[in-house]
Design a protein around this motif. Structure first.
Motif, short mmCIF file in Angstrom:
data_model
loop_
_atom_site.label_atom_id
_atom_site.label_comp_id
_atom_site.label_asym_id
_atom_site.label_seq_id
_atom_site.Cartn_x
_atom_site.Cartn_y
_atom_site.Cartn_z
N LEU A 131 48.20 5.51 -37.56
CA LEU A 131 48.54 5.61 -36.15
C LEU A 131 50.03 5.91 -36.00
N GLY A 132 50.36 6.76 -35.04
CA GLY A 132 51.73 7.15 -34.83
C GLY A 132 52.12 8.39 -35.60
N GLU A 133 51.20 8.90 -36.39
CA GLU A 133 51.46 10.10 -37.19
C GLU A 133 51.40 11.36 -36.33
N ALA A 134 50.38 11.46 -35.50
CA ALA A 134 50.20 12.65 -34.66
C ALA A 134 50.47 12.35 -33.18
N TRP A 135 50.13 11.15 -32.75
CA TRP A 135 50.35 10.77 -31.34
C TRP A 135 51.78 10.24 -31.22
N LEU A 136 52.67 11.07 -30.67
CA LEU A 136 54.09 10.75 -30.66
C LEU A 136 54.57 10.24 -29.30
N LYS A 137 53.65 10.08 -28.36
CA LYS A 137 54.05 9.62 -27.02
C LYS A 137 54.22 8.11 -26.96
N GLY A 138 53.77 7.41 -28.00
CA GLY A 138 53.95 5.97 -28.03
C GLY A 138 52.71 5.19 -27.66
N ILE A 139 52.75 3.91 -27.94
CA ILE A 139 51.65 3.01 -27.58
C ILE A 139 51.74 2.70 -26.08
#
Length: 241
Positions: A131-139
């Motif tokens: 997680l956080g590898e491709a989704w860069l908008k944050g949690i």
């Protein structure tokens, strides 16, 4: 239909076809991929005479259900669901998820927790090793409005790379959830221990719910660019046809 939208459609249809059976109470997720799943469910109700009831995870999901003439219910009348079908912004090798790009993670997590089975459908872009590898908008983190400033400070102290208050589109000011709260997006880079981070975030006073869904999904359907659908389960970390 081409590319990403076709991949979403294929994944959602496969999930509905495999997991929805006659007589079920079904949790309906939010987002663009689930819209295809609701259309497929409506087709099956018409073609097969399925009897189902649908519990939405957001105002948008409620609209999808009613627009497709499916029976609408809620957790007051159906507190136990047979299956919840939802999308995700990112899925890791262990089926941990980041959700909430559309701002509905709190109700999505509540509905998922009431279901015997949580099934995810997504396109190929949502597949990551960590997680956080491709989704860069944050949690996405839903917070009580009076607490957003101190929570943002605490997130920065936790070494979040970026911390932003999500702003609304087509209106001035911040994005307001269906629950009347605000959303902070906090990017921590690649997340090595999602369960630990979720516990830390949930321990901050004023945090309502995070978009980390850890150990909840039992199967993920990925629509691929070539028109195929691959799946992942907790006991099968690799993709299979």
């Amino acid at each position: 239909m081409a590319g990403v939208e076709k991949a979403k459609d294929l994944a959602a249809r496969a999930a509905v076809d495999e997991f929805v059976k006659d007589g079920m109470a079904v949790g309906i997720g939010s987002g663009s991929t689930i819209a295809y799943g609701v259309v497929r469910l409506a087709e099956r109700v018409k073609e097969e005479g399925l009897k189902v009831v649908c519990v939405p995870t957001s105002f948008q999901a409620k609209q999808l259900i009613t627009e497709n003439n499916l029976p609408l219910s809620d957790l007051e009348n159906h507190p136990q669901l047979d299956v919840a079908i939802d999308g995700a912004d990112e899925v890791d090798d262990d089926l941990n998820l980041i959700k909430g790009g559309g701002g509905c993670q709190t109700q999505e997590k509540i509905v998922a927790s009431c279901a015997k089975t949580l099934v995810i459908c997504a396109d190929y872009r949502k597949d990551s090793k960590a997680l956080g590898e491709a989704w860069l908008k944050g949690i996405p983190i839903e917070v009580i409005p009076i607490a957003y400033v101190p929570i943002m400070a605490k997130l920065k102290a936790m070494s979040a790379e970026t911390v932003t208050l999500r702003m609304a589109k087509a209106k001035a000011g911040p994005c307001v959830t269906d629950n009347g709260n605000l959303i902070i997006d906090a990017h921590f880079g690649q997340i090595k221990d999602p369960a630990k981070l979720e516990a830390q975030l949930n321990g901050i006073p004023g945090v309502v719910c995070t978009g980390l869904f850890v150990g909840m999904a039992v199967k993920v359907f990925f629509g691929q660019e070539d028109g195929s659908v691959t799946t992942r389960t907790p006991r099968n970390a690799g993709l299979s046809a």
